[in-house]
Write a protein that holds these residues in place. Structure first.
Motif, short mmCIF file in Angstrom:
data_model
loop_
_atom_site.label_atom_id
_atom_site.label_comp_id
_atom_site.label_asym_id
_atom_site.label_seq_id
_atom_site.Cartn_x
_atom_site.Cartn_y
_atom_site.Cartn_z
N GLY A 13 108.61 65.52 56.92
CA GLY A 13 109.95 65.17 56.43
C GLY A 13 109.93 64.60 55.03
N LEU A 14 109.03 63.68 54.78
CA LEU A 14 108.93 63.09 53.44
C LEU A 14 108.47 64.11 52.41
CD1 LEU A 14 107.44 59.56 54.19
CD2 LEU A 14 109.75 60.12 53.42
N SER A 15 107.54 64.98 52.80
CA SER A 15 107.06 66.02 51.88
C SER A 15 108.19 66.99 51.52
CB SER A 15 105.91 66.80 52.50
OG SER A 15 104.84 65.94 52.78
N GLY A 16 108.96 67.40 52.52
CA GLY A 16 110.08 68.29 52.26
C GLY A 16 111.13 67.64 51.38
N GLY A 17 111.44 66.40 51.65
CA GLY A 17 112.40 65.66 50.83
C GLY A 17 111.92 65.49 49.41
N LEU A 18 110.65 65.21 49.25
CA LEU A 18 110.08 65.07 47.91
C LEU A 18 110.13 66.39 47.15
CD1 LEU A 18 108.65 63.19 45.93
CD2 LEU A 18 106.49 63.88 46.95
N GLY A 23 112.64 69.40 42.92
CA GLY A 23 113.30 70.63 42.48
C GLY A 23 114.66 70.37 41.87
N LEU A 24 115.43 69.47 42.49
CA LEU A 24 116.76 69.13 41.95
C LEU A 24 116.63 68.47 40.58
CD1 LEU A 24 119.84 68.85 42.28
CD2 LEU A 24 119.38 66.62 43.32
N VAL A 25 115.71 67.54 40.46
CA VAL A 25 115.52 66.87 39.17
C VAL A 25 115.07 67.86 38.10
CG1 VAL A 25 114.10 65.16 37.96
CG2 VAL A 25 115.10 64.60 40.16
N ALA A 26 114.15 68.75 38.45
CA ALA A 26 113.69 69.76 37.50
C ALA A 26 114.84 70.69 37.11
CB ALA A 26 112.55 70.57 38.09
#
Length: 142
Positions: A13-18, A23-26
């Motif tokens: 879950g944390l890996s997916g969220g990260l 991706g959003l920030v990029a």
């Protein structure tokens, strides 16, 4: 559920969220949305508020999504929200297309350079009709 399974689930879950967050920030960085918004509105002094608003919105709506909350809104509010959300997604997609120069490359590869306007209109009408089809026939049942 064993402790090992729970830890694995937390890690996934944390890996997916990260990954999604990065991706959003990029994506926002490549498009330069925040600096461009500050430039257009001549509000460079408030750029930190724009950034805080994006972060707060992402955290709030992620929390709402995880809680599976239901919002009971008046039909007029839903119509306005749907219109604004659709405009946002469409403009964001257009901005990404502009940044990556997707349309000229696509038109050149499929040998439609002289018909670029028709290609663009087909994409726009396809998106509009597909969205209308989804919202009219599938959204009422979900």
């Amino acid at each position: 559920m064993t402790i090992l399974k729970a830890l694995l689930l937390i890690l996934i879950g944390l890996s997916g969220g990260l990954a999604v967050g990065a991706g959003l920030v990029a994506f926002l960085t490549v498009l330069g949305i925040v600096p461009r918004l500050a430039q257009i509105t001549k509000t460079h002094a408030f750029i930190h508020l724009y950034q805080s608003g994006i972060i707060a919105g992402a955290v709030f709506w992620s929390w709402i999504g995880l809680r599976e909350a239901e919002l009971y809104l008046v039909k007029d509010v839903v119509l306005v929200y749907g219109l604004l959300a659709g405009m946002f997604v469409g403009l964001l997609a257009a901005a990404l297309t502009e940044v990556l120069n997707v349309l000229p490359i696509l038109a050149k590869r499929i040998h439609m350079v002289d018909k670029l306007v028709w290609l663009l209109m087909a994409m726009v009408l396809g998106k509009v009709l597909g969205s209308l089809f989804h919202w009219m026939f599938f959204a009422p049942f979900s």
